[in-house]
Design a protein around this motif. Structure first.
Motif, mmCIF file in Angstrom:
data_model
loop_
_atom_site.group_PDB
_atom_site.id
_atom_site.type_symbol
_atom_site.label_atom_id
_atom_site.label_comp_id
_atom_site.label_asym_id
_atom_site.label_seq_id
_atom_site.Cartn_x
_atom_site.Cartn_y
_atom_site.Cartn_z
ATOM 1 N N HIS A 1 0.859 -1.189 0.000
ATOM 2 C CA HIS A 1 0.000 0.000 0.000
ATOM 3 C C HIS A 1 0.896 1.241 0.000
ATOM 4 O O HIS A 1 1.943 1.262 0.666
ATOM 5 C CB HIS A 1 -0.875 -0.029 1.245
ATOM 6 N N PRO A 2 0.537 2.299 -0.739
ATOM 7 C CA PRO A 2 1.379 3.496 -0.804
ATOM 8 C C PRO A 2 1.718 4.093 0.561
ATOM 9 O O PRO A 2 2.834 4.579 0.764
ATOM 10 C CB PRO A 2 0.536 4.477 -1.637
ATOM 11 N N ILE A 3 0.787 4.041 1.495
ATOM 12 C CA ILE A 3 1.066 4.599 2.819
ATOM 13 C C ILE A 3 1.992 3.676 3.608
ATOM 14 O O ILE A 3 2.824 4.139 4.393
ATOM 15 C CB ILE A 3 -0.244 4.883 3.577
ATOM 16 N N LEU A 4 1.893 2.379 3.385
ATOM 17 C CA LEU A 4 2.850 1.456 3.985
ATOM 18 C C LEU A 4 4.258 1.764 3.495
ATOM 19 O O LEU A 4 5.215 1.781 4.276
ATOM 20 C CB LEU A 4 2.494 0.012 3.635
ATOM 21 N N LYS A 5 4.381 1.997 2.204
ATOM 22 C CA LYS A 5 5.692 2.314 1.647
ATOM 23 C C LYS A 5 6.237 3.599 2.264
ATOM 24 O O LYS A 5 7.431 3.688 2.610
ATOM 25 C CB LYS A 5 5.606 2.459 0.128
ATOM 26 N N LYS A 6 5.370 4.586 2.425
ATOM 27 C CA LYS A 6 5.797 5.855 3.023
ATOM 28 C C LYS A 6 6.320 5.628 4.435
ATOM 29 O O LYS A 6 7.370 6.172 4.824
ATOM 30 C CB LYS A 6 4.616 6.840 3.033
ATOM 31 N N VAL B 1 2.637 -7.599 19.953
ATOM 32 C CA VAL B 1 3.560 -7.348 21.060
ATOM 33 C C VAL B 1 4.850 -6.809 20.459
ATOM 34 O O VAL B 1 5.637 -7.548 19.891
ATOM 35 C CB VAL B 1 3.815 -8.628 21.874
ATOM 36 N N GLY B 2 5.040 -5.504 20.565
ATOM 37 C CA GLY B 2 6.169 -4.838 19.927
ATOM 38 C C GLY B 2 5.710 -4.125 18.669
ATOM 39 O O GLY B 2 5.450 -4.741 17.644
ATOM 40 N N VAL B 3 5.589 -2.816 18.742
ATOM 41 C CA VAL B 3 4.981 -2.038 17.653
ATOM 42 C C VAL B 3 6.017 -1.294 16.821
ATOM 43 O O VAL B 3 5.889 -1.200 15.597
ATOM 44 C CB VAL B 3 3.956 -1.027 18.227
ATOM 45 N N PHE B 4 7.036 -0.733 17.478
ATOM 46 C CA PHE B 4 8.025 0.132 16.848
ATOM 47 C C PHE B 4 7.294 1.295 16.174
ATOM 48 O O PHE B 4 6.523 1.992 16.811
ATOM 49 C CB PHE B 4 8.903 -0.667 15.892
ATOM 50 N N THR B 5 7.447 1.516 14.868
ATOM 51 C CA THR B 5 6.753 2.633 14.221
ATOM 52 C C THR B 5 5.369 2.244 13.701
ATOM 53 O O THR B 5 4.653 3.079 13.161
ATOM 54 C CB THR B 5 7.568 3.189 13.047
ATOM 55 N N GLY B 6 5.002 0.973 13.855
ATOM 56 C CA GLY B 6 3.655 0.562 13.506
ATOM 57 C C GLY B 6 3.456 0.098 12.078
ATOM 58 O O GLY B 6 2.320 0.050 11.601
ATOM 59 N N TYR B 7 4.538 -0.261 11.388
ATOM 60 C CA TYR B 7 4.393 -0.740 10.002
ATOM 61 C C TYR B 7 3.559 -2.017 9.946
ATOM 62 O O TYR B 7 2.633 -2.135 9.143
ATOM 63 C CB TYR B 7 5.778 -0.984 9.398
ATOM 64 N N ASN B 8 3.871 -2.970 10.808
ATOM 65 C CA ASN B 8 3.141 -4.229 10.791
ATOM 66 C C ASN B 8 1.707 -4.049 11.291
ATOM 67 O O ASN B 8 0.771 -4.655 10.761
ATOM 68 C CB ASN B 8 3.872 -5.272 11.630
ATOM 69 N N ALA B 9 1.529 -3.213 12.305
ATOM 70 C CA ALA B 9 0.182 -2.928 12.809
ATOM 71 C C ALA B 9 -0.677 -2.321 11.704
ATOM 72 O O ALA B 9 -1.848 -2.687 11.522
ATOM 73 C CB ALA B 9 0.249 -1.986 14.003
ATOM 74 N N PRO C 1 0.351 9.261 12.482
ATOM 75 C CA PRO C 1 -0.283 10.099 11.451
ATOM 76 C C PRO C 1 -0.597 9.324 10.171
ATOM 77 O O PRO C 1 -1.581 9.626 9.479
ATOM 78 C CB PRO C 1 0.781 11.179 11.177
ATOM 79 N N LEU C 2 0.216 8.311 9.876
ATOM 80 C CA LEU C 2 -0.018 7.518 8.672
ATOM 81 C C LEU C 2 -1.132 6.497 8.882
ATOM 82 O O LEU C 2 -1.829 6.142 7.941
ATOM 83 C CB LEU C 2 1.279 6.834 8.241
ATOM 84 N N TRP C 3 -1.316 6.040 10.118
ATOM 85 C CA TRP C 3 -2.481 5.207 10.404
ATOM 86 C C TRP C 3 -3.756 5.996 10.090
ATOM 87 O O TRP C 3 -4.686 5.472 9.487
ATOM 88 C CB TRP C 3 -2.520 4.791 11.881
#
Length: 257
Positions: A61-66, A104-112, A140-142
């Motif tokens: 997804h474009p926002i995932l890439k960002k 469990v473990g989010v970091f910047t939330g790419y996987n979430a 903000p990207l979520w």
């Protein structure tokens, strides 16, 4: 318990992942770097083969890439789950028609974000972390992706959040869990997630190779020792079926019976 005692989607998924594991192991015998690649190996981060895999399988997804590119620029950007692995997690979430997910473990939330994108509108990712600074990169990207309402970020020790979910009567109500946090607590995370996941659900455990250190854990390396013990435990755990995949730094999928 026979494999067919779980939902058909999970049985099919388990069989497919078993084939993927065997294929990866056979390839690893011929090309050892497929298992523990380095930048100079066949499957290193910038290798032509990995580039081929991404070019011929990644649907990002474009926002995932960002978010991925923003994360890569951070000092600890290498902590992010690989994009191809995150895509597999999202595909599994979609395959089993999940509605409730634990991370469990989010970091910047790419996987979430990846999982939230495939959840139904009333789906939920309970995202556990102790550091909100990194999560602020992704939040903000979520919202931009229109899925921020699906991600329930909880900034506190994950064990505390998991205990709260259990105390609130949410045992066996979750469909999927992804564990990628401090390695020393992996066994506790696994046991609590196993109680929260319903039968037929999946627990994905990341970094089960720990850069190859599980082959000979050093005395003072608690992380490698803990992961190695959990790997041995999972092999004999009659409560789940498992597939250990040579993807990223190794990921084990445990299918609750």
């Amino acid at each position: 318990m026979p494999l067919l005692s779980v939902p058909k989607e999970v049985a099919v998924g388990t069989a497919m992942l078993g084939v993927a594991f065997v294929t990866g192991m056979l390839a690893g015998k011929r090309y050892p770097s497929l298992l523990f690649g380095t930048p100079s190996g066949m499957m290193g981060k910038n290798s032509p083969l990995r580039r081929y895999i991404l070019d011929h399988s990644l649907r990002e997804h474009p926002i995932l890439k960002k978010l991925r590119l923003l994360t890569a620029d951070l000092p600890w950007g290498r902590m992010m789950v690989s994009c191809e692995q995150a895509q597999l997690m999202a595909n599994l979430v979609k395959l089993i028609k999940a509605k409730k997910v634990i991370e469990v473990g989010v970091f910047t939330g790419y996987n979430a974000l990846n999982m939230a994108l495939v959840l139904p509108d009333n789906g939920r990712v309970v995202a556990c972390d102790i550091n909100e600074d990194y999560a602020k990169v992704g939040k903000p990207l979520w919202k931009e992706a229109g899925v921020d309402h699906k991600i329930d970020l909880r900034i506190k020790p994950a064990i505390q959040t998991l205990d709260e979910l259990l105390a609130n009567g949410e045992a066996e109500t979750f469909d999927f869990a992804f564990i990628d946090a401090d390695k020393e607590n992996y066994n506790e995370y696994y046991e609590k997630c196993l109680r929260l996941i319903k039968k037929g659900g999946i627990i994905a455990i990341d970094n089960v190779f720990w850069n190859g250190k599980v082959l000979n854990p050093r005395k003072g390396d608690l992380a490698a020792q803990t992961i190695h013990r959990l790997n041995e435990k999972l092999l004999r755990d009659a409560r789940v079926n498992i597939s250990m995949l040579p993807m990223g730094d190794g990921v084990t999928l445990a299918f609750k019976l």
